[in-house]
Design a protein around this motif. Structure first.
Motif, PDB file in Angstrom:
ATOM      1  N   GLU B 192      22.854   0.689-110.114  1.00 12.33           N
ATOM      2  CA  GLU B 192      23.696   0.929-108.940  1.00 12.33           C
ATOM      3  C   GLU B 192      22.866   1.504-107.791  1.00 12.33           C
ATOM      4  N   ALA B 193      22.029   2.486-108.115  1.00 10.91           N
ATOM      5  CA  ALA B 193      21.217   3.127-107.076  1.00 10.91           C
ATOM      6  C   ALA B 193      20.212   2.135-106.486  1.00 10.91           C
ATOM      7  N   LEU B 194      19.643   1.284-107.352  1.00  9.71           N
ATOM      8  CA  LEU B 194      18.707   0.278-106.861  1.00  9.71           C
ATOM      9  C   LEU B 194      19.417  -0.696-105.918  1.00  9.71           C
ATOM     10  N   ALA B 195      20.629  -1.129-106.309  1.00  7.57           N
ATOM     11  CA  ALA B 195      21.379  -2.089-105.490  1.00  7.57           C
ATOM     12  C   ALA B 195      21.796  -1.479-104.156  1.00  7.57           C
ATOM     13  N   ASP B 196      22.120  -0.177-104.156  1.00 11.74           N
ATOM     14  CA  ASP B 196      22.450   0.500-102.894  1.00 11.74           C
ATOM     15  C   ASP B 196      21.258   0.492-101.941  1.00 11.74           C
ATOM     16  N   TRP B 197      20.055   0.606-102.520  1.00  7.86           N
ATOM     17  CA  TRP B 197      18.839   0.764-101.712  1.00  7.86           C
ATOM     18  C   TRP B 197      18.272  -0.559-101.205  1.00  7.86           C
ATOM     19  N   CYS B 198      18.299  -1.603-102.056  1.00  7.48           N
ATOM     20  CA  CYS B 198      17.528  -2.819-101.742  1.00  7.48           C
ATOM     21  C   CYS B 198      18.356  -3.860-100.995  1.00  7.48           C
ATOM     22  N   GLN B 212      24.480  -8.257-120.680  1.00  6.11           N
ATOM     23  CA  GLN B 212      25.516  -9.257-120.386  1.00  6.11           C
ATOM     24  C   GLN B 212      26.356  -8.833-119.178  1.00  6.11           C
ATOM     25  N   HIS B 213      26.312  -9.653-118.120  1.00  7.00           N
ATOM     26  CA  HIS B 213      27.149  -9.440-116.923  1.00  7.00           C
ATOM     27  C   HIS B 213      26.943  -8.071-116.268  1.00  7.00           C
ATOM     28  N   VAL B 214      25.767  -7.478-116.400  1.00  4.81           N
ATOM     29  CA  VAL B 214      25.585  -6.179-115.735  1.00  4.81           C
ATOM     30  C   VAL B 214      25.504  -6.338-114.221  1.00  4.81           C
ATOM     31  N   VAL B 215      25.035  -7.501-113.756  1.00  4.18           N
ATOM     32  CA  VAL B 215      25.099  -7.747-112.306  1.00  4.18           C
ATOM     33  C   VAL B 215      26.474  -8.343-112.028  1.00  4.18           C
ATOM     34  N   ASN B 216      27.391  -7.447-111.676  1.00  5.75           N
ATOM     35  CA  ASN B 216      28.800  -7.808-111.519  1.00  5.75           C
ATOM     36  C   ASN B 216      29.234  -7.622-110.061  1.00  5.75           C
ATOM     37  N   ALA B 217      30.531  -7.729-109.827  1.00  8.49           N
ATOM     38  CA  ALA B 217      31.045  -7.631-108.461  1.00  8.49           C
ATOM     39  C   ALA B 217      30.657  -6.314-107.796  1.00  8.49           C
ATOM     40  N   ASP B 218      30.639  -5.244-108.565  1.00 10.27           N
ATOM     41  CA  ASP B 218      30.280  -3.938-108.005  1.00 10.27           C
ATOM     42  C   ASP B 218      28.823  -3.943-107.511  1.00 10.27           C
ATOM     43  N   ILE B 219      27.915  -4.423-108.344  1.00 13.83           N
ATOM     44  CA  ILE B 219      26.497  -4.451-107.959  1.00 13.83           C
ATOM     45  C   ILE B 219      26.288  -5.355-106.748  1.00 13.83           C
ATOM     46  N   LEU B 223      24.780  -4.604-102.732  1.00 13.58           N
ATOM     47  CA  LEU B 223      23.704  -5.291-101.995  1.00 13.58           C
ATOM     48  C   LEU B 223      24.110  -5.499-100.545  1.00 13.58           C
ATOM     49  N   GLY B 224      25.375  -5.843-100.334  1.00 15.94           N
ATOM     50  CA  GLY B 224      25.895  -5.934 -98.977  1.00 15.94           C
ATOM     51  C   GLY B 224      25.669  -7.277 -98.315  1.00 15.94           C
ATOM     52  N   ALA B 225      26.202  -7.389 -97.105  1.00 18.09           N
ATOM     53  CA  ALA B 225      26.269  -8.668 -96.399  1.00 18.09           C
ATOM     54  C   ALA B 225      24.896  -9.229 -96.051  1.00 18.09           C
ATOM     55  N   ASP B 226      23.866  -8.380 -96.009  1.00 16.40           N
ATOM     56  CA  ASP B 226      22.501  -8.870 -95.770  1.00 16.40           C
ATOM     57  C   ASP B 226      21.729  -9.000 -97.078  1.00 16.40           C
TER      58      ASP B 226
END
Lengths: 317, 317
Positions: B192-198, B212-219, B223-226
């Motif tokens: 989560e912290a990595l996804a907030d940052w990168c 399994q499915h750890v990269v989900n809608a939340d992650i 990442l955001g629109a960019d």
């Protein structure tokens, strides 16, 4: 009243919006200036903004009797007759290095996409051919980056950034340029020797009369059937007819091209090929490099209208 | 008589040709083994060659009562039930690291192509839209590599090679993995912290039940629109439905995908998108990495039939 700047080449509005905040822009939108503006208007123009590749010779300069500064957007200035400008005391400025990383990165993008056949791969998935296990000879494994010999032609700021990136991919890097530098890459004294050695030729040389068509049928033949050429410099450096022939008869394996002889025009026979990856001269088109290049343009124009030397002046050859 | 090896997954002939020189191959071509060969034939099989992602559970192992070795072509072994294999004294081998550079390079290729919108650019030139100066909102300048924050998820051999390459592009590199290593990149204690940052998430984690499915809608939302996601690990790591939704509603800017949930099948809604670049699980498909992986397979099979431990055995978790 704001200082006037004639916009000599065609630029997207978003690229020149910042200049309009500081200067009165006479925008030709790439049309001949004398067809868009009256002789009176042209007569008052003291500064001109151009794309470095747009032809700007004595006759063109004659249109602007009061011209004192030609400011190129970007690092290139190959379209500008520097001798004619000097003879008229016209200062010439550009944006040195501001787009080097962006251009080096499009070179890497084109090289990787071409050597790994990304366009074919993407189409193989999208078409459903992968899902039906349809064999594709184009999808056979290719040589990868580790140990690959990458030849960089031109070792300016862009060439150095290409070389550093290729080294990180565990490739061997060699280069040819007018001078040998203190760099950890093998130097080749001629373009011929570099082409004999490498399997990918990355063209990063500054374009001009001296480099016109230097990448010709002979050089392409030396790259060989597993060879690739990537051009992010100017279309003029490659003999485009010889390149087209070499791509069709498989003298070389493929190419990645951001620049062309007569932009934005590209021969249909070229754009029909599946072993070439194309981009529309977007090497410098990243947000950061646009801002950096615009900063150079603004600094050059501001200095000129204040009667100062251009901070980013083109060094005469 | 040559030792028999059952080929459990579907491989192109060119990939397994070297094995046929040393072993008698019973090739299922990816069909269920019991439909292709008799119970007698299966009963004599002592070694099995598989793609690490192909499901190989207790029931499958029951088909081969004399099975002593499962050899995976490639580094992955997520399809193999390691507990079941251990309970039956079946050795499991793979090709660790042999394809790391090749996979890291397809990750870089997909990232660069996606963030610089190469497929759109190539089509813009080929279609003639560039020649007629047709405006394309998709061709607007994007953020480039210098200063871009790249998050690497998983810091094994592939993750390290991705990180080293990104650093050469003047990007900032951060990573999340189970362990913090002595590496010159910022460590994040959670995904989560990595996804907030990168702004680009590069998935290089070893796949398995835990991922399994750890990269989900939340992650993806973090990442955001960019933001971009690039997956060269296994399709199972991403919740593909959530990814499709995020790409369609512009929760993220784009994706580069070499792997999918149900290969070789990809949803039509996904392959219709212009903000995704696809490749058909060719991460390991370079000539060098194929040879290196084949060398591991040959060494594992040869050792097994000589009654020796596998030189490239999977380390049990």
């Amino acid at each position: 009243m704001a200082d006037k700047v004639l916009v000599y080449s065609r630029f997207p509005k978003s690229m020149i919006a910042r200049f309009a905040e500081r200067f009165e822009l006479l925008d030709t939108r790439g049309q001949p200036a004398q067809e868009v503006f009256s002789a009176d208007e042209l007569g008052s123009v003291r500064a001109l903004l151009t794309a470095g590749g747009s032809p700007l010779d004595t006759d063109a300069m004659d249109l602007f009797p009061k011209l004192g500064a030609i400011v190129c957007y970007g690092t290139g200035h190959d379209g500008v007759d520097l001798g004619a400008a000097a003879a008229r005391n016209i200062a010439v400025g550009h944006s040195p290095g501001a787009n080097a990383a962006s251009v080096a990165d499009i070179a890497m993008t084109l090289m990787l996409a071409t050597t790994r056949r990304l366009m074919v791969a993407d189409q193989y998935v999208r078409s459903g051919d992968w899902a039906t296990s349809k064999p594709s000879p184009m999808m056979r494994p290719q040589a990868g980056m580790p140990g690959r010999r990458i030849g960089v032609y031109g070792m300016g700021e862009i060439g150095r950034k290409i070389a550093a990136r290729c080294a990180a991919f565990e490739s061997e890097v060699g280069y040819f340029s007018r001078s040998k530098y203190d760099l950890p890459y093998q130097y080749f004294p001629t373009l011929e020797a570099l082409a004999d050695w490498c399997s990918v030729l990355m063209i990063a040389v500054r374009a001009g009369a001296a480099t016109q068509h230097v990448v010709n049928a002979d050089i392409l033949g030396r790259l060989g059937a597993d060879g690739y050429v990537v051009n992010i410099s100017r279309g003029s450096v490659i003999d485009q007819k010889a390149l087209l022939a070499a791509l069709i008869d498989k003298t070389i394996a493929g190419a990645g091209l951001d620049v062309f002889e007569k932009e934005p025009h590209t021969p249909d026979a070229l754009t029909a090929l599946s072993n070439v990856v194309f981009s529309p001269h977007i090497g410098g088109h990243t947000l950061e490099s646009q801002v950096a290049m615009q900063n150079c343009v603004l600094a050059n124009l501001t200095a000129f209208f204040e009667g100062k030397p251009l901070p980013y002046a083109v060094k005469s050859a």
